[in-house]
Design an enzyme around this catalytic site. Sequence first.
Site, PDB file in Angstrom:
ATOM      1  N   LYS A  77       8.877 -53.014  -5.248  1.00  0.00           N
ATOM      2  CA  LYS A  77       7.492 -52.823  -5.678  1.00  0.00           C
ATOM      3  C   LYS A  77       7.449 -51.554  -6.529  1.00  0.00           C
ATOM      4  O   LYS A  77       8.179 -50.592  -6.255  1.00  0.00           O
ATOM      5  CB  LYS A  77       6.581 -52.659  -4.444  1.00  0.00           C
ATOM      6  N   CYS A 129       0.932 -52.049 -15.692  1.00  0.00           N
ATOM      7  CA  CYS A 129       0.041 -52.394 -14.578  1.00  0.00           C
ATOM      8  C   CYS A 129      -1.395 -52.537 -15.066  1.00  0.00           C
ATOM      9  O   CYS A 129      -1.958 -51.597 -15.608  1.00  0.00           O
ATOM     10  CB  CYS A 129       0.086 -51.339 -13.469  1.00  0.00           C
TER      11      CYS A 129
END
Length: 312
Positions: free
Chosen positions: A45, A131
Amino acid sequence: MVSTSTQIAGFAFDNCLMNAAGVACMTKEELAEVKGSAAGTFVTKTATLEFRQGNPEPRYQDVPLGSINSMGLPNNGLDYYLDYLLELQESEPNRTFFLSLVGMSPEETHTILKKVQVSDFKGITELNLSCPNVPGKPQIAYDFETTEKILSEVFAYFTKPLGIKLPPYFDIVHFDQAAAIFNKYPLKFVNCVNSIGNGLYIEDESVVIRPKNGFGGIGGQYIKPTALANVHAFYQRLKPEIQIIGTGGVLTGRDAFEHILCGASMVQVGTTLHKEGVAAFERITSELKDIMEEKGYESLEDFRGKLKYIEE
Ligand code: DHB
């Protein structure tokens, strides 16, 4: 006879399939499960400097043709992932894993990358420039000026193998401009693509995720044509030292085959892994091998980048 092995940054992997950052990679337990599956490796992650709770739930929803998410970078912080990777370097010295990271600001990105630089980490670092889900923080790689500034600063001190995770681009001029910047730096790879940012999925009269009034990154079948276009556009434009990782819309061996045909050296699975679990790696690998066998291909090199065009 048929092999789906590959190399990235000079490191060998026995399979070209792996998870996409964000799926099955938040905890050591999830990472160990990917590691123990048919996947060639894993990526963590995306780590920030400190632990983050992320956005309020529900924040990920599987939908019939894909997924929508607005996770907001929940993660256990850099040290959690770096410590695990350093452990694995001792216990499994013959395998290489990926560390995904980004700071909440350019300064934090440099702090994190400097920590990785001075650590004993020998694996591959993926800097996430894409992101879409932190309110008030635009996707870095849509701002070419900031992207170039960050890369020029990073390569002043960072000497380990580094690649970048990109958002999808949708205009030929943007492919040209982005590639011209990336070609100035000793990047080992670009990873195309992150989710298509800020879509909206509606059921009855309501959105399906809580953050940002339902806006979220789209993955799965919706995004394969965009992902393939980005993989191939960068394959055509980047210097050969910069490899491509293909991500987006990989449900089947045929999808992985198409990513490789467009130029990918590694293929990541996100939405499908979330829906199906790590068994997806074995299924997709065997489907890919069947296609290769039928076409008489023994290795990825036999067809990588060899997309055929229709002559004038
Ligand atoms: C998140 C989503 C992304 O697509 C990404 O690249 C990084 C983080 C998220 O919301 O956590």
